[in-house]
Design a protein around this motif. Structure first.
Motif, mmCIF file in Angstrom:
data_model
loop_
_atom_site.group_PDB
_atom_site.id
_atom_site.type_symbol
_atom_site.label_atom_id
_atom_site.label_comp_id
_atom_site.label_asym_id
_atom_site.label_seq_id
_atom_site.Cartn_x
_atom_site.Cartn_y
_atom_site.Cartn_z
ATOM 1 N N MET A 292 7.750 -86.884 -43.999
ATOM 2 C CA MET A 292 7.767 -87.211 -45.434
ATOM 3 C C MET A 292 7.526 -85.987 -46.317
ATOM 4 S SD MET A 292 8.731 -89.947 -46.677
ATOM 5 C CE MET A 292 8.114 -89.771 -48.344
ATOM 6 N N VAL A 293 6.683 -85.067 -45.835
ATOM 7 C CA VAL A 293 6.425 -83.853 -46.629
ATOM 8 C C VAL A 293 7.723 -83.060 -46.776
ATOM 9 C CG1 VAL A 293 5.205 -81.635 -46.674
ATOM 10 C CG2 VAL A 293 3.986 -83.695 -45.977
ATOM 11 N N ASP A 294 8.453 -82.935 -45.670
ATOM 12 C CA ASP A 294 9.716 -82.189 -45.721
ATOM 13 C C ASP A 294 10.774 -82.923 -46.544
ATOM 14 O OD1 ASP A 294 8.939 -79.934 -44.373
ATOM 15 O OD2 ASP A 294 9.433 -80.731 -42.402
ATOM 16 N N ILE A 295 10.797 -84.247 -46.436
ATOM 17 C CA ILE A 295 11.770 -85.019 -47.229
ATOM 18 C C ILE A 295 11.494 -84.817 -48.723
ATOM 19 C CG2 ILE A 295 12.540 -87.364 -47.836
ATOM 20 C CD1 ILE A 295 11.958 -88.129 -44.871
ATOM 21 N N MET A 296 10.224 -84.926 -49.093
ATOM 22 C CA MET A 296 9.869 -84.732 -50.504
ATOM 23 C C MET A 296 10.209 -83.323 -50.967
ATOM 24 S SD MET A 296 6.231 -86.664 -50.970
ATOM 25 C CE MET A 296 6.056 -86.178 -52.688
ATOM 26 N N THR B 213 0.406 -71.440 -53.655
ATOM 27 C CA THR B 213 1.586 -70.872 -54.333
ATOM 28 C C THR B 213 2.825 -71.732 -54.077
ATOM 29 O OG1 THR B 213 0.633 -68.714 -53.855
ATOM 30 C CG2 THR B 213 2.889 -68.727 -54.649
ATOM 31 N N TYR B 214 3.076 -72.029 -52.800
ATOM 32 C CA TYR B 214 4.260 -72.813 -52.415
ATOM 33 C C TYR B 214 4.218 -74.177 -53.120
ATOM 34 C CZ TYR B 214 7.761 -74.659 -49.065
ATOM 35 O OH TYR B 214 8.880 -75.206 -48.473
ATOM 36 N N PHE B 215 3.071 -74.837 -53.004
ATOM 37 C CA PHE B 215 2.908 -76.175 -53.572
ATOM 38 C C PHE B 215 3.122 -76.159 -55.085
ATOM 39 C CE2 PHE B 215 -0.101 -79.331 -55.402
ATOM 40 C CZ PHE B 215 0.565 -80.472 -55.010
ATOM 41 N N ASN B 216 2.527 -75.179 -55.769
ATOM 42 C CA ASN B 216 2.640 -75.122 -57.227
ATOM 43 C C ASN B 216 4.067 -74.827 -57.669
ATOM 44 O OD1 ASN B 216 -0.006 -75.791 -57.822
ATOM 45 N ND2 ASN B 216 -0.708 -73.677 -57.590
ATOM 46 N N ILE C 234 0.418 -85.619 -56.966
ATOM 47 C CA ILE C 234 -0.444 -86.660 -56.374
ATOM 48 C C ILE C 234 0.243 -87.261 -55.138
ATOM 49 C CG2 ILE C 234 -1.451 -88.957 -56.775
ATOM 50 C CD1 ILE C 234 -1.860 -88.028 -59.726
ATOM 51 N N GLU C 235 1.539 -87.535 -55.288
ATOM 52 C CA GLU C 235 2.290 -88.138 -54.180
ATOM 53 C C GLU C 235 2.296 -87.198 -52.963
ATOM 54 O OE1 GLU C 235 6.664 -90.096 -53.479
ATOM 55 O OE2 GLU C 235 6.102 -89.581 -55.535
ATOM 56 N N MET C 236 2.505 -85.898 -53.226
ATOM 57 C CA MET C 236 2.556 -84.927 -52.124
ATOM 58 C C MET C 236 1.178 -84.786 -51.462
ATOM 59 S SD MET C 236 4.455 -83.044 -50.282
ATOM 60 C CE MET C 236 5.831 -81.975 -50.628
ATOM 61 N N PHE C 237 0.116 -84.776 -52.268
ATOM 62 C CA PHE C 237 -1.239 -84.734 -51.702
ATOM 63 C C PHE C 237 -1.435 -85.921 -50.753
ATOM 64 C CE2 PHE C 237 -2.910 -82.132 -55.445
ATOM 65 C CZ PHE C 237 -3.309 -81.060 -54.659
ATOM 66 N N VAL D 124 2.113 -81.266 -32.430
ATOM 67 C CA VAL D 124 1.619 -80.020 -33.040
ATOM 68 C C VAL D 124 2.668 -79.478 -34.017
ATOM 69 C CG1 VAL D 124 1.058 -77.620 -32.533
ATOM 70 C CG2 VAL D 124 0.036 -79.401 -31.183
ATOM 71 N N HIS D 125 3.931 -79.537 -33.577
ATOM 72 C CA HIS D 125 5.035 -79.067 -34.416
ATOM 73 C C HIS D 125 5.076 -79.845 -35.739
ATOM 74 C CE1 HIS D 125 9.050 -77.326 -35.116
ATOM 75 N NE2 HIS D 125 9.297 -78.472 -35.711
ATOM 76 N N LYS D 126 4.832 -81.148 -35.646
ATOM 77 C CA LYS D 126 4.908 -82.001 -36.840
ATOM 78 C C LYS D 126 3.867 -81.623 -37.898
ATOM 79 C CE LYS D 126 6.715 -85.669 -37.409
ATOM 80 N NZ LYS D 126 8.005 -85.005 -37.532
ATOM 81 N N MET D 127 2.773 -81.020 -37.447
ATOM 82 C CA MET D 127 1.707 -80.677 -38.399
ATOM 83 C C MET D 127 2.121 -79.527 -39.319
ATOM 84 S SD MET D 127 -1.410 -80.803 -35.715
ATOM 85 C CE MET D 127 -2.813 -81.043 -36.757
ATOM 86 N N LYS D 128 3.139 -78.780 -38.878
ATOM 87 C CA LYS D 128 3.489 -77.553 -39.603
ATOM 88 C C LYS D 128 3.865 -77.783 -41.066
ATOM 89 C CE LYS D 128 5.322 -74.064 -36.454
ATOM 90 N NZ LYS D 128 6.579 -73.564 -35.872
ATOM 91 N N SER D 129 4.599 -78.873 -41.354
ATOM 92 C CA SER D 129 5.106 -79.009 -42.722
ATOM 93 C C SER D 129 3.968 -79.203 -43.722
ATOM 94 C CB SER D 129 6.144 -80.124 -42.815
ATOM 95 O OG SER D 129 5.655 -81.277 -42.198
ATOM 96 N N GLY D 130 3.011 -80.080 -43.393
ATOM 97 C CA GLY D 130 1.876 -80.291 -44.296
ATOM 98 C C GLY D 130 1.046 -79.038 -44.458
ATOM 99 N N ILE D 131 0.883 -78.324 -43.345
ATOM 100 C CA ILE D 131 0.102 -77.083 -43.359
ATOM 101 C C ILE D 131 0.815 -76.021 -44.200
ATOM 102 C CG2 ILE D 131 -0.691 -75.171 -41.860
ATOM 103 C CD1 ILE D 131 -2.307 -77.723 -41.421
ATOM 104 N N ARG D 132 2.153 -75.952 -44.030
ATOM 105 C CA ARG D 132 2.923 -74.920 -44.729
ATOM 106 C C ARG D 132 2.900 -75.141 -46.243
ATOM 107 N NH1 ARG D 132 7.765 -75.881 -42.831
ATOM 108 N NH2 ARG D 132 8.526 -76.780 -44.727
ATOM 109 N N VAL D 133 3.123 -76.387 -46.667
ATOM 110 C CA VAL D 133 3.197 -76.666 -48.104
ATOM 111 C C VAL D 133 1.900 -76.278 -48.808
ATOM 112 C CG1 VAL D 133 3.265 -78.570 -49.779
ATOM 113 C CG2 VAL D 133 4.980 -78.422 -48.005
ATOM 114 N N PHE D 134 0.762 -76.480 -48.140
ATOM 115 C CA PHE D 134 -0.516 -76.157 -48.780
ATOM 116 C C PHE D 134 -1.054 -74.788 -48.353
ATOM 117 C CE2 PHE D 134 -0.193 -80.720 -49.268
ATOM 118 C CZ PHE D 134 -0.421 -80.811 -50.628
#
Lengths: 137, 219
Positions: free
Chosen positions: A15-19, B114-117, B128-131, B161-171
């Motif tokens: 979902m993070v990537d989709i968003m 930086t990425y998130f902003n 809020i939705e992304m958080f 473990v791979h799946k965790m990367k996107s949330g970690i990367r965005v923040f």
């Protein structure tokens, strides 16, 4: 000069990537409709029932049920679908994933950058290229 | 805490060793760009890389690409930093490396928004939705990871473990390199090395979740 305004199919379960992709598409003012499926199995079902084929598929590799490579394997076996351009959009730097993907005739293998502007440029470039390119259908 | 220190000056190296040993930090030292090139032919894991901006035959612009996934600080003399800060985006530490600067850079987990902003802009609803999405996704990943570690299912461990990367990367949590490394050794089924790293990833992800919650509360 611009050739198509076809749907872009995003196959991604995270979902993070989709968003993120939706947001970047909005920021870049890309007008192609965006359709999201969460795994290869659902994507195949969508494609087999779609009124019009998408102009481009953005494919993640790491997905449950049917992963990206399994999806590509199935896609290339189906005459109706085998020519749809597919760009892999992943965080996997594994050489084997790259070999397997190119063996299955992908059009590009993009590793998601950690820098947001680089990611935005990447999406912009992919979109621009496929807007200009002719499709076989 | 694993630190890679890249420096060609023998006196600076002695000072660094003394500091690292005092602070009980595990370290590796490289002395030149050719050593850096050779070192990064294999996957590596560090919590922090400190590198001299100028090595005898090169400068950081020549080798910074090896450190893409890492938390990096460049070190140089005050005069040189003054001439460099306007021309680069690097984070600098002044020489000589002191305990304060070092401990500031070795805080275990930090976020870089930086990425998130840039992604969210001024769109509060999107933020809020992304958080919420990232918090849910990271929490689920921790639970799944804890379950599959017991089963020793390396394929699923690598997947999760791979799946965790996107949330970690965005923040911008500084643990991408650790995750990439865990993916590699999960693939090799290197149980002995993998499991301590997974424990570390789980505890660092919990810290990341707390930090993301703090950021959300600031909205």
């Amino acid at each position: 000069m611009i050739q198509n305004n076809k749907t872009i199919l995003v196959i991604e379960d995270d979902m993070v990537d989709i968003m993120t992709i939706k947001r970047v598409v909005k920021q870049l003012e890309i007008t192609n409709p965006l359709h999201v499926e969460n795994n290869g199995e659902e994507a195949l079902h969508y494609l087999l029932n779609a009124e019009e084929l998408p102009g481009l598929i953005l494919l993640d590799l790491n997905m449950p049920k049917m992963n990206g490579i399994e999806f590509l394997n199935e896609l290339r076996k189906i005459n109706l679908l085998k020519n749809i351009p597919v760009v892999v959009l992943t965080t996997s730097k594994e050489q084997q994933d790259k070999y397997n993907s190119f063996d299955l005739s992908i059009s590009g293998y993009m590793i998601k950058p950690v820098d947001f502007n680089q990611f935005k440029d990447m999406v912009k470039t992919i979109h621009h290229y496929w807007q200009l390119s002719q499709l076989p259908y | 805490m694993r630190v890679l220190y890249i420096e060609d000056d023998s006196i600076d190296i002695i000072a660094f060793k003394r500091l690292a040993e005092k602070l009980n930090v595990e370290y590796t030292i490289l002395h030149s760009m050719s050593e850096v090139e050779e070192h990064f032919t294999k996957p590596r894991i560090y919590d922090l890389i400190i590198s001299d901006f100028y090595l005898n035959e090169s400068n950081a612009n020549d080798f910074i690409h090896y450190f893409n996934d890492f938390n990096v600080s460049l070190i140089s003399s005050k005069e040189k930093i003054n001439s460099l800060v306007n021309t680069t985006n690097f984070q600098f530490i002044e020489k000589p490396l002191n305990e304060n600067a070092f401990t500031n850079r070795t805080k275990i987990i930090t976020l870089d928004l930086t990425y998130f902003n840039e992604l969210a802009g001024d769109d509060m609803q999107f933020k809020i939705e992304m958080f919420d999405v990232a918090l849910k996704s990271l929490s689920e990943s921790i639970c799944k990871l804890q379950e599959i570690i017991i089963l020793k299912d390396f394929e699923k461990i690598k997947f999760e473990v791979h799946k965790m990367k996107s949330g970690i990367r965005v923040f911008g949590a500084n643990m991408i390199s650790e995750i990439s490394y865990a993916e590699c050794i999960a693939l090799e089924k290197n149980e002995k090395e993998l499991f301590p790293i997974l424990e570390n990833i789980i505890s660092n992800t919990k810290i990341t979740i707390d930090l993301i919650k703090e950021e959300k509360n600031k909205l």
